[in-house]
Design an enzyme around this catalytic site. Structure first.
Site, mmCIF file in Angstrom:
data_model
loop_
_atom_site.group_PDB
_atom_site.id
_atom_site.type_symbol
_atom_site.label_atom_id
_atom_site.label_comp_id
_atom_site.label_asym_id
_atom_site.label_seq_id
_atom_site.Cartn_x
_atom_site.Cartn_y
_atom_site.Cartn_z
ATOM 1 N N ASN A 1 -4.978 15.021 3.729
ATOM 2 C CA ASN A 1 -4.210 13.909 4.310
ATOM 3 C C ASN A 1 -5.156 13.027 5.123
ATOM 4 O O ASN A 1 -6.351 13.325 5.254
ATOM 5 C CB ASN A 1 -3.058 14.460 5.180
ATOM 6 C CG ASN A 1 -2.031 13.393 5.522
ATOM 7 O OD1 ASN A 1 -1.674 12.571 4.668
ATOM 8 N ND2 ASN A 1 -1.563 13.372 6.756
ATOM 9 N N ALA B 1 1.010 5.279 -1.937
ATOM 10 C CA ALA B 1 1.028 5.697 -3.333
ATOM 11 C C ALA B 1 2.366 5.421 -4.031
ATOM 12 O O ALA B 1 2.384 4.784 -5.091
ATOM 13 C CB ALA B 1 0.658 7.180 -3.416
ATOM 14 N N ARG C 1 0.858 -1.180 0.000
ATOM 15 C CA ARG C 1 0.000 0.000 0.000
ATOM 16 C C ARG C 1 0.896 1.232 0.000
ATOM 17 O O ARG C 1 2.119 1.118 0.122
ATOM 18 C CB ARG C 1 -0.914 0.037 1.233
ATOM 19 C CG ARG C 1 -0.148 -0.136 2.539
ATOM 20 C CD ARG C 1 -0.809 0.423 3.739
ATOM 21 N NE ARG C 1 -0.566 1.846 3.849
ATOM 22 C CZ ARG C 1 0.596 2.388 4.233
ATOM 23 N NH1 ARG C 1 1.630 1.650 4.548
ATOM 24 N NH2 ARG C 1 0.733 3.706 4.298
ATOM 25 N N ASP D 1 -1.660 13.430 1.004
ATOM 26 C CA ASP D 1 -2.164 12.727 -0.172
ATOM 27 C C ASP D 1 -2.309 13.667 -1.358
ATOM 28 O O ASP D 1 -2.201 13.257 -2.508
ATOM 29 C CB ASP D 1 -3.503 12.063 0.148
ATOM 30 C CG ASP D 1 -3.312 10.854 1.031
ATOM 31 O OD1 ASP D 1 -3.263 11.032 2.261
ATOM 32 O OD2 ASP D 1 -3.145 9.751 0.480
#
Lengths: 336, 336
Positions: A234, A48, A46, A224
């Site tokens: 985030n 990104a 997991r 994020d």
């Protein structure tokens, strides 16, 4: 620590099984693309950046092991539709397919190496900034997991903390447990333990109070997405820590690669906040916490307004928002 | 709902076993003082007002069932040394021992009835204030358990929400789960479900973000202690919600009986914050969450500064801090 995900010449894609952490450290060898897809789907890998590398290495694996590489590459690209980095990594490696399997592998390994370099650069920029702002013996509070497990190695915010520890410029990390999925208590604590960094785990709700009591010197988190105006999207719970830091008068620092900056999104109000399944809140390890029939509201992310952010650190620059800096105004610097 | 704790003429003290909630609704019949002490020790009954009543009813039970009432009363008083209400209830009933067992029982039942009346009065004052501040269809966010389970029946902050629901002046409650012990997800959700109040459960870290997104109209919580200057000591996580409410510009309301007001404590900085065992954070239902060897920082309470509190509601008055009110300046009114 070995890389979170890497290539093995057998050929295989090798990755640490994050679903087994922190209780067991197990590595998965994916010798076919369907095995890699299964690992991605069940969140064994997991984060990104790590998913981008998984996608690229998966294309290299397809070229060497698949009877029908094009079909396997398409299936890999669709394994987690909302993970844009996975498709990005697949596409970048797949663009080299006309050049043959060695060219594809070279591109995938380049993506891996770029991620390692990006983490190292964030650690250099970020650790320097932390020392400048709060001195050489700080307690840092962090949220969620932003370490090597989300990348190939190193990490974003947690990478900065580990670099500070290695330089003898860190007292302790407080890892916010990060409900509902407990990435802080499970993954961040595991990484800190491995790196020999002193740490304590706190319930999410304790963070602002610990700051108010003078027990935290700075908050350091990942992102994020970073909007054009500096608003930060985030993991849920980040915003509460930012409010606590502002009230306590301590720095709130955001560390993320340049690729996280999204100039097309003007501000946080333009971001759609994904709602996750309520079961993540209502159950723990498959056992119900709440009464039968309960419903949860479970937003995955929150928005921290730019005025609460002291500085944004990327792999190419430091934007000191609290000193009047802004994203368009600070040019990209070198990778360190 | 029956009373959380009550007298049965058999004789016995009957109480709902809160350790079985929300999965099972079970009532314990304590026919001897040692049985009641065991129930108190394993937290089958909790909450300051409920423990006060348990102490008083326990003295009545001792007078009717004990071979050595004085010894049983002393043991009961010491069952949970940090629970000041338990000792208070024991002492108040024990003062009637010279008058005989009927006088003791009458005093214990009076304490029970006073708690019921106090809850009803807070519900009246508080529900009126909520409607005045945010209208007749609000979403209220609450933290921890402040309902009938912490008292005899009714409650403090949650009692206000339930009263609003019964009057048709409430849309929904968002119950903050309240890590580490999950009183919100377990107990508050159970009480709301029993009362037919629409509710959703949220991770603690989601509260401030839900407020920022306009999904909460007011925050309403209880208090363990209210300082002379209006600072509020309450369950860890409360302060983060207060920061969120202030930033969102919505009311932050505190509901607690007048006995919670402590004029001898000037402000929150004077309060010692109890640290609870780390295992509460590191384990869930006996299973480890974090890596072996992890340490937690687990403060039980936090302090919400008075400037973040819109109003304090007791059973005798409403102190609107945000309109310049303060505790010494607002006289006690009638019990409603």
């Amino acid at each position: 620590m070995a890389y979170t995900i890497d290539w093995s010449g057998d050929p295989a894609v090798v990755l640490i099984d994050q679903t087994a952490l922190p209780q067991r450290e197990e590595y998965l060898r994916c010798e076919t693309v369907p095995e890699l897809i299964a690992a991605i789907r069940r969140l064994a890998v997991r984060g990104a950046p790590a998913l981008g590398v998984a996608g690229a290495l998966g294309v290299a694996l397809a070229m060497r092991t698949s009877a029908d590489p094009a079909a396997d590459i398409a299936a890999l690209r669709a394994a987690r539709p909302t993970a844009v980095n996975l498709a990005w990594g697949v596409d970048r490696a797949a663009a080299l397919v006309p050049g043959g399997s060695d060219a594809v592998l070279a591109e995938a390994l380049a993506i891996r190496d770029e991620d390692v370099a990006s983490s190292a650069s964030m650690a250099a920029y970020g650790s320097e900034l932390v020392t400048e702002l709060v001195g050489g013996d700080p307690v840092l509070l962090t949220h969620c997991n932003t370490g090597g497990l989300a990348c190939v190695t190193g990490g974003t915010a947690l990478g900065v903390a580990i670099a500070l520890h290695r330089a003898g410029r860190l007292r302790e990390v407080i890892a916010s447990e990060t409900r509902p999925l407990l990435q802080g208590a499970r993954l961040t604590a595991w990484e800190l333990g491995r790196a020999g960094v002193p740490y304590r785990i706190a319930a999410d709700g304790a963070g602002p109070s610990l700051m108010a009591r003078g027990l935290v010197d700075a908050v350091i988190v990942g992102a994020d997405r970073i909007c054009a105006n500096g608003d930060v999207v985030n993991k849920i719970g980040t915003y509460a820590h930012a409010l606590g830091a502002a009230r306590a008068g301590i720095p709130f620092l955001v560390v993320a690669p340049e690729s996280t900056v999204d100039p097309r999104t003007a501000c946080g109000a333009d971001v759609h906040i994904e709602d996750r399944p309520g079961a993540e809140v209502l159950e723990l390890a498959g056992s119900p916490i709440a009464p039968a029939g309960s419903v949860a509201v479970n937003p995955a992310f929150d928005v921290t307004p730019a005025d609460l952010v002291t500085a944004i650190v990327t792999d190419r620059r430091v934007i000191q928002l609290s000193r009047g800096g802004n994203l368009p105004g600070v040019p990209l610097g070198r990778l360190r």
